[in-house]
Motif scaffolding. Structure first.
Motif, PDB file in Angstrom:
ATOM      1  N   ASP A  18       0.959  -1.166  -0.388  1.00  0.00           N
ATOM      2  CA  ASP A  18       0.038  -0.040  -0.218  1.00  0.00           C
ATOM      3  C   ASP A  18       0.846   1.060  -0.054  1.00  0.00           C
ATOM      4  O   ASP A  18       0.240   2.351   0.326  1.00  0.00           O
ATOM      5  N   LEU A  31       0.467   3.878   1.882  1.00  0.00           N
ATOM      6  CA  LEU A  31      -0.514   5.085   2.706  1.00  0.00           C
ATOM      7  C   LEU A  31      -1.424   5.474   3.675  1.00  0.00           C
ATOM      8  O   LEU A  31      -1.336   6.284   4.301  1.00  0.00           O
ATOM      9  N   THR A  32      -1.396   4.021   4.323  1.00  0.00           N
ATOM     10  CA  THR A  32      -2.206   4.313   5.389  1.00  0.00           C
ATOM     11  C   THR A  32      -1.743   5.276   6.440  1.00  0.00           C
ATOM     12  O   THR A  32      -2.421   5.708   6.760  1.00  0.00           O
ATOM     13  N   ALA A  77      -1.458   9.167   5.450  1.00  0.00           N
ATOM     14  CA  ALA A  77      -3.098   8.992   5.992  1.00  0.00           C
ATOM     15  C   ALA A  77      -3.038   9.678   7.224  1.00  0.00           C
ATOM     16  O   ALA A  77      -4.136  10.448   7.546  1.00  0.00           O
ATOM     17  N   ASN A  82       0.775   4.056  -6.941  1.00  0.00           N
ATOM     18  CA  ASN A  82      -0.299   3.682  -6.356  1.00  0.00           C
ATOM     19  C   ASN A  82       0.165   5.577  -5.329  1.00  0.00           C
ATOM     20  O   ASN A  82      -0.602   5.869  -4.867  1.00  0.00           O
ATOM     21  N   LEU A  83       1.486   5.689  -4.988  1.00  0.00           N
ATOM     22  CA  LEU A  83       1.637   7.115  -3.978  1.00  0.00           C
ATOM     23  C   LEU A  83       1.578   7.969  -5.321  1.00  0.00           C
ATOM     24  O   LEU A  83       1.605   9.247  -5.127  1.00  0.00           O
ATOM     25  N   GLN A 130      -0.193   8.470  -7.521  1.00  0.00           N
ATOM     26  CA  GLN A 130      -1.804   8.704  -7.753  1.00  0.00           C
ATOM     27  C   GLN A 130      -2.741   9.507  -7.096  1.00  0.00           C
ATOM     28  O   GLN A 130      -3.582  10.583  -6.980  1.00  0.00           O
ATOM     29  N   ALA A 131      -1.808   8.191  -6.041  1.00  0.00           N
ATOM     30  CA  ALA A 131      -2.728   9.173  -4.340  1.00  0.00           C
ATOM     31  C   ALA A 131      -2.158  11.017  -4.378  1.00  0.00           C
ATOM     32  O   ALA A 131      -3.431  12.091  -3.697  1.00  0.00           O
ATOM     33  N   TYR A 132      -0.813  11.120  -4.388  1.00  0.00           N
ATOM     34  CA  TYR A 132      -0.440  12.872  -4.585  1.00  0.00           C
ATOM     35  C   TYR A 132       0.500  13.468  -5.862  1.00  0.00           C
ATOM     36  O   TYR A 132       1.550  13.476  -6.358  1.00  0.00           O
ATOM     37  N   GLN A 133      -1.224  13.543  -6.968  1.00  0.00           N
ATOM     38  CA  GLN A 133      -0.834  13.893  -8.089  1.00  0.00           C
ATOM     39  C   GLN A 133      -0.387  15.277  -8.256  1.00  0.00           C
ATOM     40  O   GLN A 133      -0.280  16.467  -7.441  1.00  0.00           O
TER      41      GLN A 133
END
Ligand code: GRF
Length: 287
Positions: A164, A167-168, A171, A190-191, A193-196
């Motif tokens: 993951d 990301l947990t 957050a 994934n990181l 994309q979460a922090y574009q």
């Protein structure tokens, strides 16, 4: 423990004793007042009295502590303390009401850039270094985080690259923005994309030249010198899925002297980095 508290709260021994006394007396007063209010209103008989009691003492606690702090001469400390807690809960600056940007610095080396960034934002009311992320046990940056009172997170490859991506935890620390300051692992999709457009990196050369996988540390400077470049410099850029490839935000240059060595060039580059990286981060966040 007491020494640590004195350093953290920047108080002397007497103040520390008075602060602890304020916490104790304020807490007792709050519990007593809460109980009295419930009894007076008859609410302590209902089934929900525990929930009401907890809610009530949560509301009463800051008032009671502030009241007790006046005769004990600790009002200024507690006013600041309560405002700070409120800022943490609400994520907002108490004066301007604007959102506080929480930064995570990812670094795995000595951490000289991390140190400059921490110093730069130390007094900022809107930007906070909330976490230092590192993949190397014993790295200098971990000591820097500890000394400056910043929490750190030691990560391992498997979960970062194929899990993951932590990301947990990001957050949990309410991270809005990520700064790579000497972090060598590739950022997982994934990181990103979460922090574009919310991850920036600093590279010790003038991209697009001398970047890509394996180009880090002295290898970069050796390649620059071997190619007889007369200039090198730094590049601050957004991070995408490809190493050292995202949109360039800022560059600054320095001369490569005829007798330059990788070590002397590294020194010049560090000077440029320290002078510009924190300032450029602040500019990006102010946009
Ligand atoms: C810096 O030169 C930076 O450009 C590169 O890694 C180095 C980190 O140095 N990405 P430090 O750990 O901040 O001293």
């Amino acid at each position: 423990m007491f020494e640590k508290l004195k350093q953290r709260w920047k108080v002397n021994g007497l103040n520390l004793v008075l602060i602890i006394a304020t916490f104790a007396l304020g807490g007792s007063l709050c519990g007593y007042a809460g109980r009295k209010i419930l009894m007076f209103t008859g609410l302590e008989k209902g089934a929900l009295w525990i929930i009401l009691y907890v809610l009530l003492i949560t509301l009463l606690w800051p008032i009671c502590v502030l009241l007790i702090s006046i005769p004990l001469g600790q009002f200024t400390f507690f006013r600041k303390y309560i405002v700070k807690i409120w800022g943490k809960i609400s994520g907002r600056n108490h004066k301007t009401g604007s959102k506080i940007t929480q930064i995570a610095i990812f670094a795995s080396g000595a951490g000289s850039n991390a140190q400059q960034i921490i110093n730069h934002f130390n007094a900022s009311e809107n930007i906070k270094i909330a976490l230092v992320v590192c993949n190397k046990p014993g790295a200098g940056v971990l000591t820097i985080a500890e000394k400056s009172g910043n929490p750190s997170l030691l990560i391992e490859k498997e979960r970062f690259a194929s899990g993951d991506a932590y990301l947990t935890e990001l957050a949990k620390y309410k991270i809005d923005f990520i700064v790579l300051a000497g972090f060598l692992w590739k950022m997982p999709v994934n990181l990103i994309q979460a922090y574009q457009k919310k991850i920036v990196n600093i590279h010790p050369a003038l991209l697009p030249k001398y970047g890509g996988k394996g180009m880090y540390g002295n290898r970069v400077h050796e390649a620059v010198i071997a190619a007889n470049e007369t200039q090198s410099g730094i590049t601050i850029h957004y991070v995408d899925e490809i190493y050292d490839h995202g949109e360039i935000i800022f560059q600054a240059t320095c001369e490569v002297a005829a007798n330059e060595t990788a070590a002397s060039l590294a020194q010049k580059i560090h000077v440029l980095e320290h002078a510009n990286f924190p300032r450029v981060i602040a500019e990006i966040l102010q946009k």
